[in-house]
Write an enzyme that holds these catalytic residues in place. Structure first.
Site, PDB file in Angstrom:
ATOM      1  N   GLU A  71       0.926  -1.114  -0.126  1.00  0.00           N
ATOM      2  CA  GLU A  71       0.085   0.093  -0.178  1.00  0.00           C
ATOM      3  C   GLU A  71       0.903   1.318   0.047  1.00  0.00           C
ATOM      4  OE1 GLU A  71      -3.659   2.012   2.568  1.00  0.00           O
ATOM      5  OE2 GLU A  71      -3.067   0.263   2.890  1.00  0.00           O
ATOM      6  N   ARG A  72       0.558   1.923  -1.076  1.00  0.00           N
ATOM      7  CA  ARG A  72       1.588   3.417  -1.237  1.00  0.00           C
ATOM      8  C   ARG A  72       2.980   2.890  -1.470  1.00  0.00           C
ATOM      9  NH1 ARG A  72      -3.318   5.491  -2.565  1.00  0.00           N
ATOM     10  NH2 ARG A  72      -4.662   5.640  -0.556  1.00  0.00           N
ATOM     11  N   LYS A  90      -3.407   0.048  14.121  1.00  0.00           N
ATOM     12  CA  LYS A  90      -4.358   1.047  13.652  1.00  0.00           C
ATOM     13  C   LYS A  90      -5.640   0.425  13.969  1.00  0.00           C
ATOM     14  CE  LYS A  90      -5.901   2.829   9.239  1.00  0.00           C
ATOM     15  NZ  LYS A  90      -5.704   2.899   7.692  1.00  0.00           N
ATOM     16  N   GLU A 146     -10.514   4.319   8.881  1.00  0.00           N
ATOM     17  CA  GLU A 146     -10.569   3.834   7.916  1.00  0.00           C
ATOM     18  C   GLU A 146     -11.244   2.390   7.483  1.00  0.00           C
ATOM     19  OE1 GLU A 146      -7.353   6.600   5.365  1.00  0.00           O
ATOM     20  OE2 GLU A 146      -6.623   4.587   6.372  1.00  0.00           O
ATOM     21  N   ARG A 205      -1.445   3.948  17.065  1.00  0.00           N
ATOM     22  CA  ARG A 205      -1.771   4.883  16.090  1.00  0.00           C
ATOM     23  C   ARG A 205      -2.680   5.923  16.465  1.00  0.00           C
ATOM     24  NH1 ARG A 205      -2.437   4.276  10.504  1.00  0.00           N
ATOM     25  NH2 ARG A 205      -0.809   5.502   9.713  1.00  0.00           N
ATOM     26  N   ARG A 227     -11.969  17.569   9.881  1.00  0.00           N
ATOM     27  CA  ARG A 227     -11.173  16.013  10.206  1.00  0.00           C
ATOM     28  C   ARG A 227      -9.890  16.412  11.009  1.00  0.00           C
ATOM     29  NH1 ARG A 227      -8.494  12.752   5.307  1.00  0.00           N
ATOM     30  NH2 ARG A 227      -6.972  11.376   6.677  1.00  0.00           N
ATOM     31  N   ASP A 269      -2.887  14.306   6.905  1.00  0.00           N
ATOM     32  CA  ASP A 269      -2.500  12.882   6.438  1.00  0.00           C
ATOM     33  C   ASP A 269      -1.212  13.113   5.366  1.00  0.00           C
ATOM     34  OD1 ASP A 269      -2.308  10.210   5.648  1.00  0.00           O
ATOM     35  OD2 ASP A 269      -3.905  10.193   4.175  1.00  0.00           O
ATOM     36  N   GLU A 305       5.295   9.737  13.574  1.00  0.00           N
ATOM     37  CA  GLU A 305       5.140   9.241  12.529  1.00  0.00           C
ATOM     38  C   GLU A 305       5.371   9.806  11.073  1.00  0.00           C
ATOM     39  OE1 GLU A 305       1.662   6.507   9.896  1.00  0.00           O
ATOM     40  OE2 GLU A 305       1.765   6.422  12.232  1.00  0.00           O
ATOM     41  N   GLU A 340       3.461   9.356  -1.019  1.00  0.00           N
ATOM     42  CA  GLU A 340       2.100   9.164  -1.250  1.00  0.00           C
ATOM     43  C   GLU A 340       1.285  10.498  -1.947  1.00  0.00           C
ATOM     44  OE1 GLU A 340      -2.217   7.984   0.896  1.00  0.00           O
ATOM     45  OE2 GLU A 340      -0.289   7.968   2.093  1.00  0.00           O
ATOM     46  N   HIS A 378      -4.639  18.395   0.500  1.00  0.00           N
ATOM     47  CA  HIS A 378      -5.451  17.266   0.113  1.00  0.00           C
ATOM     48  C   HIS A 378      -6.321  17.557  -1.298  1.00  0.00           C
ATOM     49  CE1 HIS A 378      -6.689  13.132   1.138  1.00  0.00           C
ATOM     50  NE2 HIS A 378      -6.356  13.400   2.362  1.00  0.00           N
ATOM     51  N   TRP A 413     -14.128  12.976   2.383  1.00  0.00           N
ATOM     52  CA  TRP A 413     -13.542  12.298   1.344  1.00  0.00           C
ATOM     53  C   TRP A 413     -13.136  13.200   0.155  1.00  0.00           C
ATOM     54  CZ3 TRP A 413     -17.038   7.191   1.116  1.00  0.00           C
ATOM     55  CH2 TRP A 413     -16.666   6.442   2.357  1.00  0.00           C
TER      56      TRP A 413
END
Length: 709
Positions: free
Chosen positions: A174-175, A294, A298, A331, A343, A372, A394, A400, A528, A550
């Site tokens: 992923e990514r 996590k 999501e 996390r 968010r 993010d 982190e 990404e 974003h 989203w």
């Protein structure tokens, strides 16, 4: 040492054996040992002496022998021997060296007399410290330093320095933008090829001491006996290099694997299941590091599914690993529909009230920014807000949101920015770095994590310059006071050559690269705006997805009147999550740094900027500046062709061309969309987008890389 017979055999091999087809494919990373000039080669040590017989000391010895042979070429080294010995060695102990502040991982390198002969001593309070010292010596020599008079000492400022692999059990990442996973789960545990050892060498050279093998979007299968055996095989390879393995744990595993009806962290049966599972893992991997989790983000299961807190969930796992010396990294990336006004406020809202409720062996892992991993975000407001809880920073090494592997974006400058950011919670000097290294609140358990950009590609990271981000993470994790520019120079010297004719331009490219990406993607605090799902390319117009957050349109709030997310008291009031002096600064557009302006404020298009331009003109100027900087990087790189091997030069040149094309696309698509809202003409001298908005909105990328769950 090169005896006449060995030298003859090497010459014969060079004649008879074909040259490798991919001699400069990037696989060697910063361990690319190449012949030194005659004077430097002659000064290399005549011998390497190892005092002790442990796997770690043997690894250190092997690395030095490998490196010195390559650096010497056909020259015979005549320098003093290098001695590898831990502090407990009687002759080393008799020297009375200042080793007290080095801890168990630090090193000291100094020219001394051992017995009746001079020596370059590489020592530390443990074998791992000696190993780190061996790599530090090679880094010193490889970046242009001399052996004569060498005197180096260093110890890590952060305890846990961990890579998070978002690798899935099917081999996808992923990514990930550098091929499939390097973990071949199919052939493990029986086969552990040399690539795993090379991985351990590369990380140990940076002082990275932990690796989480599987994706935070975890499958419960990772905790079954066959996969524990596979993890144990990797741990066996990594152990001599001081690297522990960790696993991402799926919170619902007691249900999926154990047949329980619940994963409620306060249920005694659930606690017993995790206790037994931890014991099973530690039987196979005695130095297992612990779990990364996590939860309730999501779609991942978590304690909130049972009306329990994150502390309840973390402490259940912490209790399971505590008897074995393990830790839990929990996390704080919570992305669920519980704070719909912003968010960016959600993690603070959920975790701040839990300060002081986590077990002693729990680290709360917090992203550098509140959204993010955006090209630029203000530092996460949780830093400084949980003084009774160790917070683990982190960072995302894989890009990404910064152009995948084809855009040159050196992230050392980004991480330096967040580490140096002052939370002001205890007055000036309360930096994020001091929160993370524990010095601000006196925490002993400290950590930093980087989401890895490593795959099965021969060059590990998809591009030469993406290797620099892995390198910068490791160096900053060891010592966050190192300047990003110095790290870039060191990396360039080790990766190419210490020649200033190369390192000067390369470092110049690197130091401006991240700002260039910010300029052509998300200038002035926008965030974003990427295409949803794959996060490739601009899509600020998307506004019809099921949940507000989203949608890229949620983050810029652009309309005919203005642009930006109001996070002041008239909006979401996210500024209140920062210490009072910062909250006041961020609440006023006049005192908000322009780099974060539209993150905190919704402003009219004609708002006057520091340059004197209206906001609209400044926005266009930033887009154009970003493209111009990419064009300049291309020019600089082209001029370096005589100093770089053809293979790596050609790939980077091609990727820079892709980056300039993408930067132009970002600029044109974004401007076309903003103009559809504000109805404004192009600022004087600025070119209009060559296509209409419909064209940019029609573009689709269903097979963009890295988009797996």
């Amino acid at each position: 040492m090169f005896t006449p017979l060995r030298r003859w055999l090497l010459v014969l091999a060079a004649i008879l054996l074909p040259a490798p087809a991919l001699a400069e494919d990037g696989h060697d990373l910063w361990l690319r040992y190449r012949p030194l000039a005659a004077e430097g080669a002659a000064a290399l040590p005549a011998a390497v002496e190892r005092r002790g017989d442990t796997p770690t000391l043997r690894a250190a010895e092997a690395e030095l022998i490998r490196a010195f042979a390559a650096m010497a070429g056909e020259t015979q080294g005549r320098g003093a021997r290098v001695v590898l010995a831990a502090a407990a060695d009687p002759q080393v102990a008799a020297l009375g060296l200042p080793l007290g502040d080095l801890g168990t991982e630090g090193y000291l390198i100094r020219q001394v007399r051992l017995g009746d002969a001079p020596a370059t001593l590489v020592t530390g309070n443990s074998d791992i410290g000696v190993l780190h010292g061996a790599f530090a010596l090679l880094r010193h020599l490889g970046s242009g330093g001399a052996l004569a008079g060498v005197d180096l000492a260093s110890a890590p400022r952060i305890g846990l320095r961990v890579l998070n692999h978002w690798d899935n059990l099917d081999g996808s990442v992923e990514r990930g933008y550098s091929g499939e996973s390097i973990w071949d789960w199919w052939t493990l545990p029986e086969y552990t090829g040399p690539r795993y050892t090379d991985y351990a060498r590369a990380n140990a050279a940076l002082g990275i001491n932990g690796t989480v093998l599987n994706n935070v979007n975890a499958k419960a299968d990772s905790l079954t006996a066959p996969y524990i055996a596979k993890a144990a095989a990797l741990a066996e390879v990594f152990r001599p290099y001081g690297i522990k393995v960790y696993l991402s744990a799926r919170f619902s595993a007691p249900v999926e694997l154990g047949g329980l009806d619940t994963a409620d962290p306060l249920d005694p049966q659930v606690q017993a299941w995790w206790d037994a599972k931890a014991a099973e893992i530690y039987r196979a991997i005695p130095d297992f590091g612990g779990f990364l989790v996590k939860a309730n983000s999501e779609g991942q299961p978590g304690p909130r599914d049972y009306d329990r807190s994150h502390a309840d969930g973390a402490n259940m796992l912490a209790r399971a690993v505590a008897p074995h010396g393990g830790i839990v990294m929990w996390r704080a990336f919570v992305y669920a529909d519980t704070d719909p006004d912003d968010r960016g406020k959600q993690a603070y809202t959920e975790f701040k009230p839990l300060d002081g409720q986590f077990a002693d062996n729990v680290l709360v892992q917090v992203k550098n920014g509140a959204i993010d991993f955006q090209p630029r975000e203000p530092f996460h407001p949780l830093f400084g807000a949980m003084p009774q809880t160790p917070l683990m920073l982190e960072l995302q090494i894989t890009k990404e949101y910064l152009g995948f592997n084809t855009h040159l974006a050196y992230l050392g400058t980004m991480w330096e920015e967040v580490l140096d950011a002052d939370t002001m919670v205890r007055g000036a000097g309360s930096t994020v770095a001091r929160v993370v290294d524990g010095s601000l609140e006196g925490h002993q358990l400290t950590g930093i994590a980087g989401v890895a950009n490593i795959g099965a590609d021969r060059n590990w990271s998809g591009s030469t310059f993406d290797q620099a981000n892995w390198y910068a993470f490791g160096r900053l994790a060891w010592d966050h006071t190192l300047p990003a520019e110095a790290i870039a120079r060191e990396w360039a010297a080790l990766t190419f050559t210490p020649d200033p004719a190369l390192t000067g331009p390369v470092v110049s490219m690197m130091m401006g690269s991240r700002q260039a990406v910010v300029d052509y993607m998300t200038p002035l605090g926008l965030a974003h705006l990427m295409g949803t799902g794959h996060h490739y390319g601009p899509a600020p117009w998307i506004a019809d997805l099921a949940r507000p957050e989203w949608n890229p349109a949620y983050y810029h709030k652009a309309d005919r009147q203005g642009i930006g997310f109001d996070r002041t008291s008239t909006g979401s009031n996210a500024v209140a999550q920062y210490a009072a002096p910062l909250a006041a600064r961020f609440a006023d557009p006049a005192t908000t740094p322009e780099a974060d302006l539209l993150w905190f404020h919704h402003l009219p298009w004609d708002y006057r900027m520091q340059s004197g331009r209206p906001l609209w003109a400044e926005l266009v100027h930033r887009y154009d500046r970003g493209i111009g900087n990419v064009a300049e990087m291309r020019r600089q790189w082209h001029a370096l062709a005589p100093l770089v091997d053809a293979e790596r030069h050609e790939q980077t040149a091609a990727f820079l061309a892709i980056q300039q094309r993408d930067a132009q696309w970002w600029r044109d698509a974004s401007i076309a969309y903003w103009r559809s809202l504000n109805g404004l003409p192009m600022p004087g001298g600025a070119a209009a987008p060559p296509r209409d908005l419909d064209y940019y909105q029609s573009l689709s990328f269903p097979y963009a890389p890295g988009n797996t769950g």
